[in-house]
Motif scaffolding. Structure first.
Motif, mmCIF file in Angstrom:
data_model
loop_
_atom_site.group_PDB
_atom_site.id
_atom_site.type_symbol
_atom_site.label_atom_id
_atom_site.label_comp_id
_atom_site.label_asym_id
_atom_site.label_seq_id
_atom_site.Cartn_x
_atom_site.Cartn_y
_atom_site.Cartn_z
ATOM 1 N N ASP A 25 0.832 -1.206 0.000
ATOM 2 C CA ASP A 25 0.000 0.000 0.000
ATOM 3 C C ASP A 25 0.869 1.260 0.000
ATOM 4 O O ASP A 25 0.610 2.200 -0.752
ATOM 5 C CB ASP A 25 -0.929 0.018 1.209
ATOM 6 N N TYR A 26 1.891 1.267 0.840
ATOM 7 C CA TYR A 26 2.761 2.438 0.902
ATOM 8 C C TYR A 26 3.555 2.628 -0.386
ATOM 9 O O TYR A 26 3.801 3.760 -0.805
ATOM 10 C CB TYR A 26 3.708 2.384 2.106
ATOM 11 N N GLU A 27 3.962 1.541 -1.027
ATOM 12 C CA GLU A 27 4.700 1.667 -2.295
ATOM 13 C C GLU A 27 3.830 2.318 -3.377
ATOM 14 O O GLU A 27 4.296 3.189 -4.109
ATOM 15 C CB GLU A 27 5.193 0.300 -2.777
ATOM 16 N N ILE A 28 2.576 1.902 -3.467
ATOM 17 C CA ILE A 28 1.692 2.488 -4.478
ATOM 18 C C ILE A 28 1.323 3.916 -4.087
ATOM 19 O O ILE A 28 1.279 4.815 -4.938
ATOM 20 C CB ILE A 28 0.443 1.608 -4.712
ATOM 21 N N PHE A 29 1.096 4.150 -2.804
ATOM 22 C CA PHE A 29 0.844 5.502 -2.314
ATOM 23 C C PHE A 29 2.023 6.410 -2.658
ATOM 24 O O PHE A 29 1.837 7.535 -3.146
ATOM 25 C CB PHE A 29 0.617 5.464 -0.805
ATOM 26 N N ASP A 83 4.371 -7.759 -7.398
ATOM 27 C CA ASP A 83 3.828 -8.235 -6.113
ATOM 28 C C ASP A 83 3.057 -7.124 -5.403
ATOM 29 O O ASP A 83 2.011 -7.374 -4.799
ATOM 30 C CB ASP A 83 4.943 -8.750 -5.209
ATOM 31 N N TYR A 84 3.575 -5.905 -5.460
ATOM 32 C CA TYR A 84 2.849 -4.790 -4.840
ATOM 33 C C TYR A 84 1.471 -4.631 -5.463
ATOM 34 O O TYR A 84 0.470 -4.473 -4.760
ATOM 35 C CB TYR A 84 3.601 -3.459 -5.005
ATOM 36 N N ILE A 90 -4.612 -0.070 -2.476
ATOM 37 C CA ILE A 90 -4.639 1.307 -2.977
ATOM 38 C C ILE A 90 -4.622 1.283 -4.502
ATOM 39 O O ILE A 90 -3.837 0.554 -5.109
ATOM 40 C CB ILE A 90 -3.462 2.119 -2.406
ATOM 41 N N LYS A 91 -5.470 2.086 -5.082
ATOM 42 C CA LYS A 91 -5.596 2.176 -6.535
ATOM 43 C C LYS A 91 -4.499 3.096 -7.093
ATOM 44 O O LYS A 91 -4.221 4.157 -6.541
ATOM 45 C CB LYS A 91 -6.983 2.746 -6.851
ATOM 46 N N GLU A 92 -3.908 2.668 -8.199
ATOM 47 C CA GLU A 92 -2.961 3.530 -8.898
ATOM 48 C C GLU A 92 -3.712 4.730 -9.473
ATOM 49 O O GLU A 92 -4.822 4.580 -9.973
ATOM 50 C CB GLU A 92 -2.313 2.790 -10.074
ATOM 51 N N GLU A 93 -3.082 5.891 -9.415
ATOM 52 C CA GLU A 93 -3.658 7.106 -9.992
ATOM 53 C C GLU A 93 -2.747 7.564 -11.122
ATOM 54 O O GLU A 93 -1.531 7.507 -10.995
ATOM 55 C CB GLU A 93 -3.779 8.206 -8.948
ATOM 56 N N ILE A 107 -6.319 11.824 0.471
ATOM 57 C CA ILE A 107 -7.257 11.474 1.549
ATOM 58 C C ILE A 107 -7.693 10.019 1.423
ATOM 59 O O ILE A 107 -7.672 9.263 2.401
ATOM 60 C CB ILE A 107 -8.476 12.430 1.547
ATOM 61 N N ASN A 108 -8.088 9.617 0.240
ATOM 62 C CA ASN A 108 -8.532 8.232 0.037
ATOM 63 C C ASN A 108 -7.416 7.233 0.358
ATOM 64 O O ASN A 108 -7.657 6.195 0.974
ATOM 65 C CB ASN A 108 -9.027 8.027 -1.390
ATOM 66 N N ASN A 109 -6.206 7.543 -0.074
ATOM 67 C CA ASN A 109 -5.075 6.653 0.194
ATOM 68 C C ASN A 109 -4.789 6.583 1.685
ATOM 69 O O ASN A 109 -4.549 5.494 2.234
ATOM 70 C CB ASN A 109 -3.833 7.116 -0.564
#
Length: 155
Positions: A25-29, A83-84, A90-93, A107-109
């Protein structure tokens, strides 16, 4: 059986699995924040450009802390993007340049992150893993304050 830091190995393994979800989650964030930092436009550019940079630098530190905690629990942290992407909640933006939309993404993340941090906190407390409890407690306090601030920004 106990692991190196004296925790039940099976429970520590389950905790490490949850930490790997948070790591993903943190990697995608982090990557979302980099994109926001690079692509933001408009009247809030200077303010949000700096804020997104501050957030991605903080996320970078947390990524390392989470991975090291997983290693401390004698597990292997995820370390490739495929793997992430399979693991993250968390959705990629992509191509977000509007300030309001960018703040809403943050906020969503953060909502997703704080929910996972609370889950991990409860599991860690059950395992008597004070190291992970302390880490999650600190993250939760920071995340809640940041959520309040970003929500106030949108008002």
């Amino acid at each position: 059986m106990k692991n190196l830091v004296g925790l039940d190995s099976n429970k520590a393994e389950k905790l490490a699995e949850e930490l790997n979800i948070l790591l993903a989650d943190y990697e995608i964030f982090y990557q979302n924040l980099r994109g926001l930092h690079w692509n933001i436009k408009g009247k809030e550019f200077f303010e949000l450009h700096d804020k997104f940079e501050e957030l991605y630098k903080d996320a970078f530190v947390k990524i390392d802390e989470i991975a090291e905690r997983i290693l401390t629990l004698e597990a292997v942290p995820l370390h490739i993007y495929s793997d992430y992407l399979k693991t993250t909640q968390i959705k990629e933006e992509k191509n977000v340049s509007d300030g309001t939309k960018g703040v809403q993404v943050v906020i969503n993340n953060f909502k997703t992150l704080v929910e996972k941090e609370r889950e991990i906190l409860a599991i860690a407390a059950d395992v008597d893993d004070e190291g992970t409890v302390s880490l999650m407690s600190d993250y939760i306090s920071e995340t809640e304050k940041t959520l309040w601030m970003f929500n106030s920004y949108l008002k």
